[in-house]
Write a protein that holds these residues in place. Structure first.
Motif, mmCIF file in Angstrom:
data_model
loop_
_atom_site.group_PDB
_atom_site.id
_atom_site.type_symbol
_atom_site.label_atom_id
_atom_site.label_comp_id
_atom_site.label_asym_id
_atom_site.label_seq_id
_atom_site.Cartn_x
_atom_site.Cartn_y
_atom_site.Cartn_z
ATOM 1 N N GLY A 91 -17.939 7.516 12.449
ATOM 2 C CA GLY A 91 -18.855 6.763 12.500
ATOM 3 C C GLY A 91 -18.444 5.669 13.844
ATOM 4 N N GLU A 92 -18.957 4.746 13.912
ATOM 5 C CA GLU A 92 -18.309 3.922 15.135
ATOM 6 C C GLU A 92 -18.228 2.456 14.500
ATOM 7 N N PRO A 93 -17.405 1.750 14.916
ATOM 8 C CA PRO A 93 -15.954 2.117 15.715
ATOM 9 C C PRO A 93 -15.087 2.844 14.979
ATOM 10 N N LYS A 94 -14.317 3.504 15.544
ATOM 11 C CA LYS A 94 -13.020 4.315 14.900
ATOM 12 C C LYS A 94 -12.009 3.541 15.178
ATOM 13 N N PHE A 95 -11.260 3.146 14.025
ATOM 14 C CA PHE A 95 -10.093 2.141 14.144
ATOM 15 C C PHE A 95 -8.993 2.372 13.302
ATOM 16 N N GLN A 96 -7.846 1.916 13.488
ATOM 17 C CA GLN A 96 -6.675 2.048 12.594
ATOM 18 C C GLN A 96 -6.364 0.747 12.224
ATOM 19 N N ALA A 97 -5.413 0.398 11.387
ATOM 20 C CA ALA A 97 -4.842 -0.901 10.931
ATOM 21 C C ALA A 97 -3.462 -0.717 10.463
ATOM 22 N N GLY A 98 -2.722 -1.864 10.596
ATOM 23 C CA GLY A 98 -1.197 -1.451 10.369
ATOM 24 C C GLY A 98 -0.788 -2.931 9.872
ATOM 25 N N PRO A 99 0.253 -2.871 8.952
ATOM 26 C CA PRO A 99 0.854 -4.097 8.359
ATOM 27 C C PRO A 99 1.229 -5.249 9.317
ATOM 28 N N TYR A 100 0.995 -6.354 9.024
ATOM 29 C CA TYR A 100 1.735 -7.335 10.047
ATOM 30 C C TYR A 100 3.455 -7.753 9.357
ATOM 31 N N LEU A 101 4.248 -7.570 10.198
ATOM 32 C CA LEU A 101 5.503 -7.421 9.649
ATOM 33 C C LEU A 101 6.157 -8.735 9.615
ATOM 34 N N ASP A 102 6.265 -9.315 8.430
ATOM 35 C CA ASP A 102 6.590 -10.606 8.214
ATOM 36 C C ASP A 102 8.357 -10.623 7.597
ATOM 37 N N ASP A 103 8.543 -11.595 6.686
ATOM 38 C CA ASP A 103 9.991 -11.711 6.490
ATOM 39 C C ASP A 103 10.255 -10.604 5.194
ATOM 40 N N VAL A 104 9.160 -10.025 4.543
ATOM 41 C CA VAL A 104 9.405 -9.187 3.441
ATOM 42 C C VAL A 104 9.938 -7.876 4.174
ATOM 43 N N ALA A 105 8.994 -7.517 5.240
ATOM 44 C CA ALA A 105 9.604 -6.163 6.033
ATOM 45 C C ALA A 105 11.180 -6.583 6.873
ATOM 46 N N ALA A 106 11.137 -7.715 7.240
ATOM 47 C CA ALA A 106 12.451 -8.186 7.845
ATOM 48 C C ALA A 106 13.729 -8.077 6.724
ATOM 49 N N GLY A 107 13.428 -8.321 5.341
ATOM 50 C CA GLY A 107 14.429 -8.477 4.306
ATOM 51 C C GLY A 107 14.660 -6.855 4.083
ATOM 52 N N ALA A 108 13.641 -6.102 3.872
ATOM 53 C CA ALA A 108 13.827 -4.520 3.572
ATOM 54 C C ALA A 108 14.553 -3.914 4.628
ATOM 55 N N TYR A 109 14.175 -4.119 5.925
ATOM 56 C CA TYR A 109 15.022 -3.737 7.016
ATOM 57 C C TYR A 109 16.477 -4.116 7.057
ATOM 58 N N LEU A 118 5.165 -14.941 -3.438
ATOM 59 C CA LEU A 118 5.725 -14.108 -2.072
ATOM 60 C C LEU A 118 6.789 -15.078 -1.427
ATOM 61 N N ASP A 119 6.665 -16.313 -1.648
ATOM 62 C CA ASP A 119 7.710 -17.236 -0.942
ATOM 63 C C ASP A 119 9.085 -16.779 -1.391
ATOM 64 N N GLU A 120 9.399 -16.592 -2.793
ATOM 65 C CA GLU A 120 10.644 -16.200 -3.094
ATOM 66 C C GLU A 120 10.847 -14.806 -2.912
ATOM 67 N N LEU A 121 10.171 -13.884 -2.440
ATOM 68 C CA LEU A 121 10.327 -12.594 -2.204
ATOM 69 C C LEU A 121 10.826 -12.628 -0.476
ATOM 70 N N LYS A 122 10.322 -13.432 0.159
ATOM 71 C CA LYS A 122 10.630 -13.605 1.537
ATOM 72 C C LYS A 122 12.023 -14.119 1.567
ATOM 73 N N LYS A 123 12.518 -14.947 0.607
ATOM 74 C CA LYS A 123 13.813 -15.528 0.694
ATOM 75 C C LYS A 123 14.967 -14.380 -0.084
ATOM 76 N N TRP A 124 14.607 -13.526 -0.449
ATOM 77 C CA TRP A 124 15.424 -12.531 -0.990
ATOM 78 C C TRP A 124 16.776 -12.319 0.138
ATOM 79 N N LYS A 125 17.968 -12.389 -0.614
ATOM 80 C CA LYS A 125 19.256 -11.903 -0.050
ATOM 81 C C LYS A 125 19.242 -10.533 -0.062
#
Length: 482
Positions: A457-475, A59-66
């Motif tokens: 059922g209970e509780p009703k919830f949703q979850a989403g990704p924590y946007l780290d350097d991988v998301a920043a690289g794609a963006y 993952l560290d390599e992926l986060k450094k992608w240019k």
């Protein structure tokens, strides 16, 4: 939670793929992110992974992608735009809600076994029995016995170790006190090391809670008042999933999600970028991008379609229909995605570029704004407002809804990856990809999107990704490609 249609889609996308078996062995990038409260480590990709994926070993390599690294990997980011007039009202109304991915069922513990009874020594026949030597091993507890009492396992939530009972005023996830570390217990059952025999290395410590907080409380979604023209950054995303069979032949492979207009760093003030979930644009492991991707900002702004009414395009699409020409999602989603509530959901995001209908004004200029994206956001600073168009019962997909959900909890399906954000919300299928907004420096910013959902059922919830350097690289990649 997930509908039978969603289950059938998952079966189809995994059963017929030639890549599925080999890529399934890929345990991609099982390391922690470099977010504000995460440490990092290098773990190699599992042997036997599909070599043509072109993914780094950790993952560290992926986060450094240019930019050039993303360019080499994301070879299929260019998409054919939907034909003008493709999305008729009939198709829009028949589009099935793309369900948020269901969390896995809690693991079933093996039945507890009674401890083994020590063997009674036989009565002495000649000499008295010898006393037990000091340091003799004791009988270990049988596997599968119940853990100490603690918090009960929540339905649909990974089992976590017992934790202290929370106080009446709940602290943010990142500020919650960790249970005190216990000193390592002496091991009376191990014989002393023999001279010249190396000792075993200590195992690295694991998070006491595996990256999980107690599940958030249910928060009821609230419909927003018409018109939505001041909320034009939020809209509906429509697409056709690749496939075959009766559904595809009958034109019934239309799906709908939610999405948000985000700022474009390379084109300030003129963004044509939209943020959504990875599973709304790509099938995941062994699959392909969806086709005919189109975004309708401020869908049904004036309520022209509410209550089963009919309307023309100018009424339900006040800012027009914007066709996608480019898309990128995370390497993790493309390599692993498709199963419910697994590590791929930690990176279930996507960015698409749409084309102005008339070649003049950008999407941002047309709707009156775009939302910046906040990467590596400190969890303790977040108060989440979720926006989306839920379309599965009891909703009908015609109304923009919001959940004011407050501080997110942590939810993890892989402790070595950054925990997902989890919030209470009753939105259902169709809200997938909807933007999660927080406030930074007095401005709304996007910090996640709907990926996982539990709506029964209970509780009703949703979850989403924590946007780290991988998301920043794609963006950054898609921003610079425009």
């Amino acid at each position: 939670m997930s509908s039978s249609g969603r289950n059938a889609r998952r079966s189809a996308r995994t059963a017929g793929s030639a890549l599925g078996a080999s890529v399934l062995a890929l345990t991609l990038l099982t390391t922690a992110a470099c977010g504000p409260e995460n440490s990092s480590a290098d773990v190699a990709v599992t042997a036997g992974a599909q070599p043509n994926l072109g993914l780094p070993a950790n993952l560290d390599e992926l986060k450094k992608w240019k930019f050039d690294d993303w360019e080499k990997w994301a070879k299929d980011y260019a998409l054919p735009a939907a034909a003008k007039g493709f999305w008729t009202l009939d198709k829009l109304l028949k589009a099935k809600p793309d369900e948020p991915i269901a969390p896995p069922a809690p693991p079933t513990a093996p039945p507890a076994q009674p401890p083994a009874q020590p063997t009674q020594p036989a009565p002495p026949t000649q000499a008295p029995a010898q006393p037990t030597a000091p340091g003799a091993p004791s009988v270990p507890s049988a596997p599968g016995t119940k853990p100490p009492a603690g918090q009960p396992t929540q339905p649909g939530h990974p089992t976590t170790p017992a934790a202290p009972k929370p106080s009446s005023t709940q602290q943010p996830a990142s500020q919650a006190p960790a249970p005190p570390a216990q000193p390592p217990a002496a091991q009376p059952t191990q014989a002393p090391a023999q001279p010249g025999q190396p000792s075993q290395p200590a195992q690295p410590a694991q998070p006491a809670d595996n990256g999980n907080d107690p599940l958030p409380k249910t928060v009821n979604a609230q419909p927003l008042p018409h018109p939505y023209t001041k909320l034009g950054v939020h809209g509906k995303l429509f697409a056709d999933e690749p496939g075959s069979g009766a559904a595809a032949a009958g034109g019934l492979n239309h799906f709908q999600c939610s999405a948000t207009v985000v700022a474009d760093p390379a084109h300030p003030g003129r963004s044509n970028l939209v943020w959504t979930a990875g599973h709304c644009v790509h099938q995941g492991r062994g699959g392909a991008f969806f086709s005919n991707l189109s975004f309708i900002p401020a869908f049904n702004s004036n309520g022209a379609l509410s209550g089963g009414k009919q309307a023309d395009e100018s009424q339900y699409a006040p800012f027009g229909i914007w066709n996608a020409t480019q898309a990128v999602t995370s390497p993790q989603w493309k390599a692993e995605g498709g199963k419910g509530g697994d590590p791929a959901t930690h990176y279930d995001f996507a960015i698409i570029r749409v084309k102005p209908a008339d070649g003049a004004k950008s999407l941002e200029e047309t709707v009156g704004g775009a939302v910046p994206v906040w990467f590596n956001a400190p969890r303790e600073q977040l108060t989440i407002s979720e926006y989306g168009y839920p379309a599965a019962a009891p909703f009908d997909g015609m109304e923009l809804n919001r959940c004011e959900s407050g501080r997110p909890s942590r939810l993890s399906y892989e402790p070595s990856r950054p925990p997902m954000h989890a919030i209470g919300c009753t939105m259902t299928g169709g809200s997938s990809g909807g933007g999660w907004l927080a406030v930074k420096d007095g401005r709304p910013v996007l910090v996640s999107n709907v990926s996982v959902g539990k709506h029964t059922g209970e509780p009703k919830f949703q979850a989403g990704p924590y946007l780290d350097d991988v998301a920043a690289g794609a963006y950054d990649f898609l921003s610079r490609k425009g």
